[in-house]
Design a protein around this motif. Structure first.
Motif, mmCIF file in Angstrom:
data_model
loop_
_atom_site.group_PDB
_atom_site.id
_atom_site.type_symbol
_atom_site.label_atom_id
_atom_site.label_comp_id
_atom_site.label_asym_id
_atom_site.label_seq_id
_atom_site.Cartn_x
_atom_site.Cartn_y
_atom_site.Cartn_z
ATOM 1 N N SER A 206 0.839 -1.209 0.000
ATOM 2 C CA SER A 206 0.000 0.000 0.000
ATOM 3 C C SER A 206 0.867 1.250 0.000
ATOM 4 O O SER A 206 0.596 2.221 -0.725
ATOM 5 C CB SER A 206 -0.931 0.001 1.220
ATOM 6 O OG SER A 206 -1.814 -1.092 1.209
ATOM 7 N N LYS B 46 1.098 4.337 -2.959
ATOM 8 C CA LYS B 46 0.827 5.756 -2.679
ATOM 9 C C LYS B 46 1.915 6.671 -3.221
ATOM 10 O O LYS B 46 1.698 7.876 -3.380
ATOM 11 C CB LYS B 46 0.673 5.965 -1.169
ATOM 12 C CG LYS B 46 -0.584 5.339 -0.594
ATOM 13 C CD LYS B 46 -0.619 5.476 0.920
ATOM 14 C CE LYS B 46 -1.811 4.748 1.514
ATOM 15 N NZ LYS B 46 -1.834 4.814 2.997
ATOM 16 N N ASN C 40 -4.843 8.014 -3.186
ATOM 17 C CA ASN C 40 -4.852 7.117 -2.030
ATOM 18 C C ASN C 40 -4.865 5.686 -2.545
ATOM 19 O O ASN C 40 -5.296 5.416 -3.676
ATOM 20 C CB ASN C 40 -6.071 7.377 -1.140
ATOM 21 C CG ASN C 40 -5.843 6.927 0.296
ATOM 22 O OD1 ASN C 40 -4.862 6.242 0.598
ATOM 23 N ND2 ASN C 40 -6.741 7.308 1.190
ATOM 24 N N SER D 110 -4.973 1.340 -0.986
ATOM 25 C CA SER D 110 -5.002 0.404 0.131
ATOM 26 C C SER D 110 -5.105 -1.012 -0.409
ATOM 27 O O SER D 110 -5.890 -1.286 -1.323
ATOM 28 C CB SER D 110 -6.194 0.703 1.048
ATOM 29 O OG SER D 110 -6.145 -0.111 2.190
ATOM 30 N N ALA E 288 -12.128 6.347 3.782
ATOM 31 C CA ALA E 288 -11.102 6.952 2.927
ATOM 32 C C ALA E 288 -11.592 7.202 1.503
ATOM 33 O O ALA E 288 -10.831 7.690 0.666
ATOM 34 C CB ALA E 288 -9.870 6.053 2.895
ATOM 35 N N LEU F 160 -12.469 4.876 -0.655
ATOM 36 C CA LEU F 160 -11.878 3.861 -1.531
ATOM 37 C C LEU F 160 -12.795 2.667 -1.777
ATOM 38 O O LEU F 160 -12.467 1.799 -2.581
ATOM 39 C CB LEU F 160 -10.567 3.344 -0.917
ATOM 40 C CG LEU F 160 -9.382 4.307 -0.903
ATOM 41 C CD1 LEU F 160 -8.252 3.739 -0.050
ATOM 42 C CD2 LEU F 160 -8.893 4.571 -2.318
ATOM 43 N N ASP G 37 -7.405 5.133 -5.612
ATOM 44 C CA ASP G 37 -8.012 6.400 -6.022
ATOM 45 C C ASP G 37 -6.954 7.159 -6.814
ATOM 46 O O ASP G 37 -5.952 7.612 -6.252
ATOM 47 C CB ASP G 37 -8.453 7.203 -4.793
ATOM 48 C CG ASP G 37 -9.153 8.512 -5.164
ATOM 49 O OD1 ASP G 37 -9.322 8.770 -6.375
ATOM 50 O OD2 ASP G 37 -9.516 9.267 -4.246
ATOM 51 N N GLN H 40 -2.203 3.688 8.873
ATOM 52 C CA GLN H 40 -3.248 4.104 7.941
ATOM 53 C C GLN H 40 -4.564 4.425 8.642
ATOM 54 O O GLN H 40 -5.165 5.477 8.404
ATOM 55 C CB GLN H 40 -3.491 3.030 6.878
ATOM 56 C CG GLN H 40 -4.577 3.449 5.877
ATOM 57 C CD GLN H 40 -4.823 2.402 4.809
ATOM 58 O OE1 GLN H 40 -4.132 1.395 4.737
ATOM 59 N NE2 GLN H 40 -5.812 2.630 3.968
ATOM 60 N N GLU I 149 -6.265 8.178 8.802
ATOM 61 C CA GLU I 149 -7.602 8.483 8.275
ATOM 62 C C GLU I 149 -8.469 9.108 9.367
ATOM 63 O O GLU I 149 -9.229 10.053 9.122
ATOM 64 C CB GLU I 149 -8.266 7.204 7.750
ATOM 65 C CG GLU I 149 -7.539 6.514 6.604
ATOM 66 C CD GLU I 149 -7.672 7.236 5.281
ATOM 67 O OE1 GLU I 149 -8.400 8.242 5.225
ATOM 68 O OE2 GLU I 149 -7.043 6.798 4.294
#
Length: 525
Positions: A22, A26, A33, A35, A50, A52, A70, A417, A421
């Motif tokens: 992840s 990024k 974003n 994940s 988030a 996502l 994203d 993470q 968030e």
């Protein structure tokens, strides 16, 4: 923006590896974003928070792996998805020759035939089998795994005691045996203070505060957070107390726990009276005995436990340091006056986001005395239980290390993470006055927590300021300068982005509380 999801059915992957992938995604230019995680209910809520979570991921099950991206454009999102697929298909190696790891306890013992301690970290459903194998071979166990039943815990601990062995856990976060760190642990001085704890970060806090007061530890032994519950009966806690009393390197014993079951605390105090050495007792939220044994010294906080232990180890008055408490608290009150300046009357609440469960618990105990009720996923009282752990209500403290957040993802001391968030979500709330954080260093923790937090804190500050508000960040760094991350360097980075750093977890909680209380008084006038 282009949000894309790929679901890989029944594809379990190690959560730490997924966290690293992840992070790599990024860094791709144009990725807003990203994940990669198992599709547990808690993880899907995080992805939703988030922005996502697409319909494919929403329909995925807990054994499915989700890649969520994203991107600024569909092409960038597609590029990142392909990069994720490539990373998942690669071996975990770096191309360098790797040490062959034993794939079973039996093979490990062939490589280390004299080993007498094993760390076990497997899914809870399989932990009992592996622990029983180790105990049958005469090996002490540090059981990091959680989701082990109480019945299994009792059975395994009785088996260990019958064989004269230690079974530390389940869900044991910290031990330091003969100077070797197991689980999450800080690099501390060796000394003459022995610790037994039914608490992971509580043990870490006491060890680093002992170092701060100039002392050191002989042995630090965690027993798992449930050992002092009625059903377990303190089986391993009492055994370790007796062992420390017989240990020639230990001159002072420290006990750390949340308040035990009544019948269990009676056993603990009976055992204290039988010991030869002075014992510092820290039961967070508990009370001192009406009839303490001659060698029993009650500490009301983790910091106090450390200070008293060092004084006893040095042969000085264990209560002398309390003379400084009024001045320390007055300094914190004055600092809060400054922090409350420029916070508006609608900013009423503290939002505590903790990676350490005991640090969260201690903070709530102190906050409640100053600002009243504190809501939580691990509440002090049943009526303070949040209906949704991802949504704060009033003054709130969250233990992000609870099982609800760690199934299918690394512990929050490793993976930031979820907390990051949540920081942005709390900063967007016009009622948030203070965001309270712990940062736990040492072996097992993230190699550079400040690098994870600073960009998010800066984004949160900018978000609040764009809405005409300031927001206060207050934190505590639990660690030592000998830790791999370097305590002073971590503190410097956090302070440079505006975080108020305090020397103990308790002081940070007090500063947050007095700041919120001052805002409330200003609003009332």
């Amino acid at each position: 923006m282009s949000v894309r999801n790929i679901v890989k059915k029944n594809s379990y992957q190690d959560s730490v590896r997924l966290m690293r992938i992840s992070g790599q995604l990024k860094k791709i230019a144009g990725v807003v974003n990203a994940s990669v995680m198992m599709a547990t209910d808690a993880n899907k809520r995080v992805m939703e928070m988030a922005g996502l979570l697409g319909p494919e991921a929403a329909a995925a099950g807990a054994n499915d792996l989700v890649i969520a991206i994203d991107g600024e454009t569909p092409e960038i999102a597609e590029e990142a998805l392909q990069a994720a697929e490539n990373a998942l298909s690669e071996s975990s190696g770096s191309g360098k020759a790797e040490v062959q790891k034993a794939k079973s306890l039996e093979l490990a013992l062939e490589e280390m035939p004299g080993a007498n301690m094993v760390t076990i970290s497997v899914p809870g459903a399989f932990a009992k089998i592996e622990v029983a194998k180790a105990l049958a071979k005469g090996i002490n166990v540090f059981l990091f795994s959680d989701n082990v039943t109480l019945e299994e815990e009792v059975e395994l601990k009785k088996m260990a005691l019958e064989k004269g062995l230690l079974m530390m856990g389940p869900d044991c976060g910290t031990s330091i045996i003969n100077g070797a760190c197991l689980g999450f642990a800080n690099v501390i001085n060796r000394g003459n203070i022995g610790i037994v704890g039914a608490s992971g970060t509580g043990v870490q806090e006491v060890t680093v505060q002992i170092e701060r007061w100039g002392g050191g530890c002989s042995q630090v032994i965690g027993v798992g957070g449930r050992d002092l519950k009625e059903k377990v009966g303190g089986l391993m806690f009492l055994e370790v107390m007796r062992r420390l009393d017989e240990d020639p390197a230990t001159e002072v014993i420290v006990l750390i726990s949340k308040p035990p079951a009544p019948r269990v605390i009676a056993k603990v105090r009976e055992t204290i009276a039988q010991l030869k050495k002075p014992v510092v007792v820290n039961l967070l939220g508990g009370e001192a005995s009406d009839k303490p044994a001659a060698n029993e010294h009650f500490a009301g906080s983790l910091e106090e436990a450390a200070a008293m232990a060092v004084a006893l180890a040095n042969g000085t008055n264990p209560y002398a340091w309390q003379e400084d408490i009024p001045k320390i608290e007055m300094d914190i009150v004055m600092r809060a006056e400054d922090l409350a300046y420029n916070l508006n009357s609608s900013q009423k609440y503290i939002r505590g986001l903790f990676s350490g469960g005991t640090l969260c618990y201690e903070a709530m105990l102190l906050m409640e005395k100053i600002i009243g009720s504190v809501n939580s996923n691990v509440p002090l009282k049943p009526e303070q239980k949040l209906s949704d752990s991802l949504v704060s209500k009033g003054n709130t403290c969250i233990d992000l290390g609870e099982d609800e957040f760690t199934v299918g993802r690394p512990h929050p001391m490793i993976d930031f993470q979820l907390r990051n968030e949540r920081i942005l979500k709390e900063a967007a709330d016009p009622e948030t006055a203070v965001i309270l954080l712990d940062v736990v260093l040492g072996y097992g923790s993230n190699p550079d927590p400040a690098a994870e937090l600073v960009p998010v804190i800066q984004e949160a500050q900018a978000l609040a300021q764009s809405n005409g508000r300031d927001i206060r960040f207050i934190g505590y760094v639990c660690g030592t300068d000998k830790d791999p991350q370097g305590k002073e360097e971590q503190i410097k980075k956090l302070q440079e982005c505006g975080v108020e750093i305090l020397p103990t977890n308790a002081h940070a909680a007090l500063l947050a509380s007095y700041t919120a209380a001052k805002v409330a008084r200003n609003a009332a006038h």
